[in-house]
Design a protein around this motif. Structure first.
Motif, PDB file in Angstrom:
ATOM      1  N   LYS A 285      -8.079   2.626  32.662  1.00 16.89           N
ATOM      2  CA  LYS A 285      -7.619   1.294  32.221  1.00 16.89           C
ATOM      3  C   LYS A 285      -7.172   0.431  33.404  1.00 16.89           C
ATOM      4  O   LYS A 285      -7.592  -0.714  33.538  1.00 16.89           O
ATOM      5  CB  LYS A 285      -6.456   1.433  31.217  1.00 16.89           C
ATOM      6  CG  LYS A 285      -6.817   2.231  29.979  1.00 16.89           C
ATOM      7  CD  LYS A 285      -5.636   2.421  29.054  1.00 16.89           C
ATOM      8  CE  LYS A 285      -4.519   3.281  29.621  1.00 16.89           C
ATOM      9  NZ  LYS A 285      -4.923   4.653  30.019  1.00 16.89           N
ATOM     10  N   SER A 286      -6.316   0.998  34.256  1.00 20.72           N
ATOM     11  CA  SER A 286      -5.808   0.214  35.395  1.00 20.72           C
ATOM     12  C   SER A 286      -6.923  -0.093  36.389  1.00 20.72           C
ATOM     13  O   SER A 286      -6.969  -1.185  36.955  1.00 20.72           O
ATOM     14  CB  SER A 286      -4.672   0.962  36.095  1.00 20.72           C
ATOM     15  OG  SER A 286      -3.614   1.194  35.196  1.00 20.72           O
ATOM     16  N   SER A 287      -7.832   0.853  36.578  1.00 18.88           N
ATOM     17  CA  SER A 287      -8.964   0.614  37.476  1.00 18.88           C
ATOM     18  C   SER A 287      -9.822  -0.539  36.971  1.00 18.88           C
ATOM     19  O   SER A 287     -10.272  -1.380  37.752  1.00 18.88           O
ATOM     20  CB  SER A 287      -9.839   1.864  37.588  1.00 18.88           C
ATOM     21  OG  SER A 287      -9.086   2.954  38.023  1.00 18.88           O
TER      22      SER A 287
ATOM     23  N   ALA B 137      -2.743  -3.966  39.867  1.00 19.46           N
ATOM     24  CA  ALA B 137      -2.235  -3.039  38.850  1.00 19.46           C
ATOM     25  C   ALA B 137      -2.071  -1.673  39.499  1.00 19.46           C
ATOM     26  O   ALA B 137      -2.830  -1.300  40.381  1.00 19.46           O
ATOM     27  CB  ALA B 137      -3.192  -2.968  37.677  1.00 19.46           C
ATOM     28  N   ARG B 138      -1.081  -0.962  39.071  1.00 15.29           N
ATOM     29  CA  ARG B 138      -0.825   0.333  39.685  1.00 15.29           C
ATOM     30  C   ARG B 138      -1.847   1.366  39.196  1.00 15.29           C
ATOM     31  O   ARG B 138      -2.081   1.493  38.007  1.00 15.29           O
ATOM     32  CB  ARG B 138       0.583   0.781  39.302  1.00 15.29           C
ATOM     33  CG  ARG B 138       1.215   1.698  40.313  1.00 15.29           C
ATOM     34  CD  ARG B 138       2.727   1.616  40.213  1.00 15.29           C
ATOM     35  NE  ARG B 138       3.184   1.697  38.833  1.00 15.29           N
ATOM     36  CZ  ARG B 138       4.017   2.625  38.395  1.00 15.29           C
ATOM     37  NH1 ARG B 138       4.462   3.547  39.199  1.00 15.29           N
ATOM     38  NH2 ARG B 138       4.432   2.620  37.144  1.00 15.29           N
ATOM     39  N   ILE B 139      -2.418   2.124  40.097  1.00 15.14           N
ATOM     40  CA  ILE B 139      -3.373   3.157  39.709  1.00 15.14           C
ATOM     41  C   ILE B 139      -2.771   4.506  40.031  1.00 15.14           C
ATOM     42  O   ILE B 139      -2.113   4.677  41.040  1.00 15.14           O
ATOM     43  CB  ILE B 139      -4.677   3.054  40.505  1.00 15.14           C
ATOM     44  CG1 ILE B 139      -5.293   1.684  40.322  1.00 15.14           C
ATOM     45  CG2 ILE B 139      -5.660   4.109  40.070  1.00 15.14           C
ATOM     46  CD1 ILE B 139      -6.751   1.647  40.667  1.00 15.14           C
TER      47      ILE B 139
ATOM     48  N   VAL C 163       1.149   7.409  33.828  1.00 15.85           N
ATOM     49  CA  VAL C 163       1.952   6.816  34.898  1.00 15.85           C
ATOM     50  C   VAL C 163       2.253   5.325  34.698  1.00 15.85           C
ATOM     51  O   VAL C 163       3.308   4.854  35.066  1.00 15.85           O
ATOM     52  CB  VAL C 163       1.310   7.076  36.280  1.00 15.85           C
ATOM     53  CG1 VAL C 163       1.502   5.899  37.209  1.00 15.85           C
ATOM     54  CG2 VAL C 163       1.937   8.310  36.902  1.00 15.85           C
ATOM     55  N   THR C 164       1.334   4.592  34.084  1.00 14.81           N
ATOM     56  CA  THR C 164       1.601   3.177  33.850  1.00 14.81           C
ATOM     57  C   THR C 164       2.661   3.074  32.756  1.00 14.81           C
ATOM     58  O   THR C 164       2.370   3.316  31.601  1.00 14.81           O
ATOM     59  CB  THR C 164       0.320   2.443  33.393  1.00 14.81           C
ATOM     60  OG1 THR C 164      -0.780   2.989  34.093  1.00 14.81           O
ATOM     61  CG2 THR C 164       0.405   0.968  33.647  1.00 14.81           C
ATOM     62  N   ARG C 165       3.877   2.731  33.109  1.00 16.75           N
ATOM     63  CA  ARG C 165       4.977   2.849  32.146  1.00 16.75           C
ATOM     64  C   ARG C 165       5.308   1.556  31.402  1.00 16.75           C
ATOM     65  O   ARG C 165       5.772   1.582  30.290  1.00 16.75           O
ATOM     66  CB  ARG C 165       6.238   3.349  32.838  1.00 16.75           C
ATOM     67  CG  ARG C 165       6.097   4.754  33.317  1.00 16.75           C
ATOM     68  CD  ARG C 165       6.845   5.728  32.412  1.00 16.75           C
ATOM     69  NE  ARG C 165       6.567   7.067  32.857  1.00 16.75           N
ATOM     70  CZ  ARG C 165       6.014   7.997  32.104  1.00 16.75           C
ATOM     71  NH1 ARG C 165       5.724   7.746  30.855  1.00 16.75           N
ATOM     72  NH2 ARG C 165       5.760   9.183  32.584  1.00 16.75           N
TER      73      ARG C 165
ATOM     74  N   LEU D  67      -3.975  -7.642  29.961  1.00 15.70           N
ATOM     75  CA  LEU D  67      -2.760  -6.853  29.748  1.00 15.70           C
ATOM     76  C   LEU D  67      -3.082  -5.369  29.864  1.00 15.70           C
ATOM     77  O   LEU D  67      -3.850  -4.823  29.067  1.00 15.70           O
ATOM     78  CB  LEU D  67      -2.177  -7.152  28.355  1.00 15.70           C
ATOM     79  CG  LEU D  67      -0.979  -6.309  27.914  1.00 15.70           C
ATOM     80  CD1 LEU D  67       0.214  -6.496  28.830  1.00 15.70           C
ATOM     81  CD2 LEU D  67      -0.576  -6.637  26.475  1.00 15.70           C
ATOM     82  N   ASP D  68      -2.499  -4.743  30.856  1.00 14.44           N
ATOM     83  CA  ASP D  68      -2.656  -3.294  31.027  1.00 14.44           C
ATOM     84  C   ASP D  68      -1.621  -2.602  30.140  1.00 14.44           C
ATOM     85  O   ASP D  68      -0.563  -3.163  29.885  1.00 14.44           O
ATOM     86  CB  ASP D  68      -2.396  -2.925  32.505  1.00 14.44           C
ATOM     87  CG  ASP D  68      -2.879  -1.522  32.857  1.00 14.44           C
ATOM     88  OD1 ASP D  68      -3.505  -0.866  32.004  1.00 14.44           O
ATOM     89  OD2 ASP D  68      -2.633  -1.082  33.995  1.00 14.44           O
ATOM     90  N   THR D  69      -1.935  -1.429  29.636  1.00  8.87           N
ATOM     91  CA  THR D  69      -0.954  -0.689  28.822  1.00  8.87           C
ATOM     92  C   THR D  69      -0.976   0.783  29.231  1.00  8.87           C
ATOM     93  O   THR D  69      -1.981   1.268  29.738  1.00  8.87           O
ATOM     94  CB  THR D  69      -1.302  -0.777  27.311  1.00  8.87           C
ATOM     95  OG1 THR D  69      -2.593  -0.196  27.097  1.00  8.87           O
ATOM     96  CG2 THR D  69      -1.295  -2.206  26.815  1.00  8.87           C
TER      97      THR D  69
END
Ligand SMILES: Nc1nc2c(ncn2[C@@H]2O[C@H](COP(=O)(O)OP(=O)(O)O)[C@@H](O)[C@H]2O)c(=O)[nH]1
Ligand SMILES: [Mg+2]
Length: 289
Positions: free
Chosen positions: A127-129, A140-142, A148-150, A164-166
């Motif tokens: 998702k983040s990638s 976005a944090r990978i 890990v994505t909190r 929107l990343d989740t």
């Protein structure tokens, strides 16, 4: 073969689902990311109750690691169900032209403001990638670890598009044991709760049946070996020993699973559309131990 029953549904996933529901009114389109190597097992079975009737595009991630012919069968399968699925390789950015085409169509509906797109899916599916690649920068944090994505994270791509990343979500109880095992093999389950030796025995059975050549060429072993013998062989070839010169099968198991996950064993898919019988059915029909 020992059949393992894996379940993992930590509290933060319940919280994430609440955040997803709360943000729904802001969203124009949902991208559901699933792993191309097992699109059904990594797909959210409760997605309808989560996002209602929002438009969804299915993103089959890590297409570079999957068996291309099988991925094509999946795209066709989803199309027949009325679902638009796009295979992407986030690292090489293939499949993004199609994705941008879909977004452009949506932009026509939201000309006065940015199109807002939410990315959801199981942990570690990419998702983040996806968001980083679409945004064209590493904001976005990978992370390689599941879960890990909190916090929720909006990212502005340009005036026309916001993403929107989740954090990754799973569901309270997996449909069957095979689903839990495939999620574990693909890195969607917290590593600490996994028994790698048991997991690798199942992966080996699958590979011996469907991809024996890949095993032979990577580990220089005959495909007539049983799965435990293969772990022994890997330990021997690589000098994996614990004290007293005993073979470290745990390390072999972890190596095998890591190399499968990273594509070092080749392009391997774990499931095919509408598969009847086979190892996964057998596993799901077995009693717990
Ligand atoms: N080979 C390959 N690796 C990918 C792809 N997408 C993501 N990854 C890797 O998968 C891991 C998890 O990705 P991430 O975007 O953090 O997943 P998230 O937990 O769903 O946000 C990272 O190590 C990524 O580099 C892809 O398309 N191909
Ligand atoms: Mg993430």
């Amino acid at each position: 073969m020992i059949v393992i029953n894996i379940q993992w549904y930590p509290g933060h996933m319940v919280k994430t689902k609440k955040i997803i529901r709360e943000n729904l009114k802001l969203i124009d389109i949902v991208f559901e990311v699933a792993d191309a190597r097992a699109p059904l097992s990594t797909h959210l079975p409760d997605i309808d109750s989560l996002i209602g009737n929002k438009d969804v595009i299915m993103i089959l991630s890590k297409a570079d690691l999957a068996d291309k012919e099988i991925t094509d069968l999946w795209i066709k399968y989803f199309k027949e169900q009325g679902i638009r699925a796009i295979a992407v390789d986030m690292l090489r950015k293939s499949g993004f032209k199609k994705l941008q085409g879909v977004i452009r169509n949506f932009k026509k509906k939201t000309i006065l403001r940015a199109t807002r797109c939410m990315v959801i899916g199981a942990p570690n599916v990419g998702k983040s990638s996806l968001i980083n690649q679409m945004a064209g920068r590493k904001s976005a944090r990978i992370a390689n670890t599941p879960g890990v994505t909190r916090s929720k994270m909006w990212l502005k791509v340009d005036e026309g598009l916001e993403l929107l990343d989740t954090p990754g979500i799973l569901w309270p109880k997996f449909e069957d044991k095979a689903t839990g095992i495939k999620l574990a093999l693909l890195g969607c389950i917290k590593q600490e709760i996994l028994n790698f030796e048991q997991l690798s025995a199942i992966l080996l059975e699958y590979l011996l049946k469907h991809y024996p050549q890949n095993l032979e060429s990577r580990y220089k072993i005959g495909s007539d070996l049983a799965s435990t013998e293969i772990l022994e062989q890997i330990a021997q070839n690589r000098g994996f020993l614990v004290s007293g010169g005993v073979l470290d099968l745990e390390r072999s198991a972890k190596t095998l699973i890591t190399e499968f996950r990273q594509g070092i064993l080749g392009k391997i898919s774990l499931e095919k559309p509408e598969e009847k019988g086979g190892l996964w059915t057998e596993i799901s029909n077995q009693d717990n131990v």
